[in-house]
Scaffold this motif. Sequence first.
Motif, mmCIF file in Angstrom:
data_model
loop_
_atom_site.group_PDB
_atom_site.id
_atom_site.type_symbol
_atom_site.label_atom_id
_atom_site.label_comp_id
_atom_site.label_asym_id
_atom_site.label_seq_id
_atom_site.Cartn_x
_atom_site.Cartn_y
_atom_site.Cartn_z
ATOM 1 N N GLY A 125 0.804 -1.216 0.000
ATOM 2 C CA GLY A 125 0.000 0.000 0.000
ATOM 3 C C GLY A 125 0.832 1.258 0.000
ATOM 4 O O GLY A 125 0.450 2.286 -0.556
ATOM 5 N N LYS A 126 2.009 1.190 0.629
ATOM 6 C CA LYS A 126 2.880 2.363 0.713
ATOM 7 C C LYS A 126 3.606 2.641 -0.596
ATOM 8 O O LYS A 126 4.208 3.695 -0.763
ATOM 9 N N THR A 127 3.563 1.687 -1.539
ATOM 10 C CA THR A 127 4.242 1.905 -2.812
ATOM 11 C C THR A 127 3.366 2.668 -3.789
ATOM 12 O O THR A 127 3.828 3.099 -4.839
ATOM 13 N N LYS A 128 2.085 2.862 -3.481
ATOM 14 C CA LYS A 128 1.203 3.621 -4.357
ATOM 15 C C LYS A 128 1.653 5.077 -4.383
ATOM 16 O O LYS A 128 1.959 5.665 -3.367
ATOM 17 N N GLY A 129 1.648 5.642 -5.556
ATOM 18 C CA GLY A 129 2.104 7.020 -5.689
ATOM 19 C C GLY A 129 3.620 7.132 -5.669
ATOM 20 O O GLY A 129 4.161 8.213 -5.524
ATOM 21 N N PHE A 130 4.267 5.997 -5.809
ATOM 22 C CA PHE A 130 5.737 5.955 -5.809
ATOM 23 C C PHE A 130 6.212 6.452 -7.177
ATOM 24 O O PHE A 130 6.419 5.688 -8.094
ATOM 25 N N SER A 131 6.358 7.760 -7.324
ATOM 26 C CA SER A 131 6.617 8.360 -8.623
ATOM 27 C C SER A 131 7.538 9.559 -8.454
ATOM 28 O O SER A 131 7.932 9.922 -7.342
ATOM 29 N N LEU A 132 7.854 10.210 -9.599
ATOM 30 C CA LEU A 132 8.683 11.408 -9.567
ATOM 31 C C LEU A 132 8.006 12.501 -8.743
ATOM 32 O O LEU A 132 8.647 13.207 -7.969
ATOM 33 N N GLN A 133 6.675 12.606 -8.906
ATOM 34 C CA GLN A 133 5.935 13.614 -8.137
ATOM 35 C C GLN A 133 6.052 13.342 -6.637
ATOM 36 O O GLN A 133 6.299 14.248 -5.842
ATOM 37 N N ASN A 134 5.894 12.073 -6.263
ATOM 38 C CA ASN A 134 6.002 11.688 -4.860
ATOM 39 C C ASN A 134 7.411 11.975 -4.321
ATOM 40 O O ASN A 134 7.575 12.440 -3.197
ATOM 41 N N PHE A 135 8.403 11.726 -5.166
ATOM 42 C CA PHE A 135 9.800 11.965 -4.790
ATOM 43 C C PHE A 135 10.043 13.447 -4.495
ATOM 44 O O PHE A 135 10.623 13.806 -3.471
ATOM 45 N N VAL A 136 9.564 14.315 -5.418
ATOM 46 C CA VAL A 136 9.752 15.763 -5.250
ATOM 47 C C VAL A 136 9.000 16.263 -4.020
ATOM 48 O O VAL A 136 9.535 17.055 -3.225
ATOM 49 N N GLU A 137 7.766 15.790 -3.838
ATOM 50 C CA GLU A 137 6.968 16.214 -2.689
ATOM 51 C C GLU A 137 7.618 15.798 -1.371
ATOM 52 O O GLU A 137 7.456 16.463 -0.352
ATOM 53 N N HIS A 138 8.339 14.689 -1.418
ATOM 54 C CA HIS A 138 8.984 14.187 -0.200
ATOM 55 C C HIS A 138 10.218 15.006 0.166
ATOM 56 O O HIS A 138 10.622 15.050 1.319
ATOM 57 N N ILE A 139 10.800 15.643 -0.830
ATOM 58 C CA ILE A 139 12.017 16.423 -0.591
ATOM 59 C C ILE A 139 11.703 17.864 -0.205
ATOM 60 O O ILE A 139 12.262 18.406 0.749
ATOM 61 N N VAL A 140 10.793 18.497 -0.968
ATOM 62 C CA VAL A 140 10.525 19.928 -0.789
ATOM 63 C C VAL A 140 9.334 20.124 0.141
ATOM 64 O O VAL A 140 8.222 19.699 -0.168
ATOM 65 N N PRO A 141 9.525 20.767 1.285
ATOM 66 C CA PRO A 141 8.412 20.944 2.240
ATOM 67 C C PRO A 141 7.458 22.053 1.804
ATOM 68 O O PRO A 141 7.885 23.058 1.233
ATOM 69 N N LYS A 142 6.175 21.834 2.048
ATOM 70 C CA LYS A 142 5.227 22.926 1.813
ATOM 71 C C LYS A 142 5.045 23.733 3.102
ATOM 72 O O LYS A 142 4.554 24.853 3.075
ATOM 73 N N SER A 143 5.450 23.137 4.223
ATOM 74 C CA SER A 143 5.400 23.834 5.510
ATOM 75 C C SER A 143 6.491 23.272 6.406
ATOM 76 O O SER A 143 6.578 22.057 6.595
#
Length: 415
Positions: A125-143
């Motif tokens: 279940g945790k592999t869903k959304g495992f993509s470039l978008q997910n990678f970028v979102e994980h690095i750059v904080p929105k808050s």
Amino acid sequence: MKNKLTIYILIAMVIGVVVGSLIHNTADTDLIKSFSTNIKLLATIFIRLVQMIIAPLVFSTLVVGIAKLGDLKAVGRVGGKALMWFITASLISLLIGMLVVNVTQPGVGMNPAGVDASGVADVVGKTKGFSLQNFVEHIVPKSVFEAMATNEILQLVVFSIFFGVAMAGMGEKAKPLIKALDVLAHIVLKMVGYVMLTAPLGVFGAIAAAIAINGLDILLVYIKYFGAFLAGIALLWVFLLIVGYVFLGKRLAPLVKRLGQPMLIAFSTTSSEAVFPKLTEELERFGCKDKIVSFILPLGYSFNLDGSMMYMTFASIFIAQAYGIHLDLGTQLTMLLVLMLSSKGVAGVPRASLVVVAATCGMFDIPVEGIALILPIDHFCDMFRSGTNVLGNALATTVVSKWEGELAEEAVEVV
């Protein structure tokens, strides 16, 4: 007190094994499950206490470290050296895992049919959304506050770098804030000493819970797999220690001695994150300058998990072997590069190694259900992965400190 605490941790591990084995061999299934859930709370409390101080420690030390480095050029130079080490160590760790699993072939002859796959859903279940978008979102904080609340170390590092560089650019005006954050960092490190007093309880809870559920017999069932994995870890240790000796010489031995307690805690709790504050303290005591430690170590926890890297190629190819899927050298090298990149997108995710393995298997048409083959033994493998991660990050920080001429000749004590 330090030596006494190490002894208490070792005693807690032994008691945990004894109690866990006793429960596993004498209690019924419901009692075992109830015991494991409840006793594991001791480990949860310890790890949460450590997690409580990670965010303020990373922020305060990293910002002060960058401000002390002085300018963007110095930050880029130190960061470049660190990334060069991280990429090289990660690639070699992945290659060692690939080499060992191909030589020993622990998956050949294993029958994947009939394996209990009930625990796979949570990992897959945790592999869903495992993509470039997910990678970028994980690095750059929105808050930054969200990053602190969720202990996203990589996001905290990104914010702290911007904040620290901005402070350095302010010159004299920022001096009072730099001093205040420096005091905050030392207060948090003082808290580390208090939190570590609960380590034996956390170790006991983690070990007892794992043994109660799985029993020591699981090691015999998976003896070929576990033995091959330990051979890979041993090979990785040999490589890390040889490289460490090349750069540190006679200072390697006292460094490893200082790492004993952090590695022991990481080993027994299967959490390298749990020793982040303690490792920071020990490296500064060893002689690494705080500005280097506070910059390199948080990066290492996101980019330099050597033990986990070795395991990822090992486990992925093992699952392919178990299902009789032949992977040629080109495919395996491609898988290695995919693991190299994708692993950076799940730093801080629980059971991150399994999540990455599951995602990679899906990409190469290897049955993701094969994760069920390694789930029962994963906790014991995770113990060695976590301890190795601590060694790898400590060596990276110490070597970069030496490259920068910031490693004191004699060990110093932090007040």
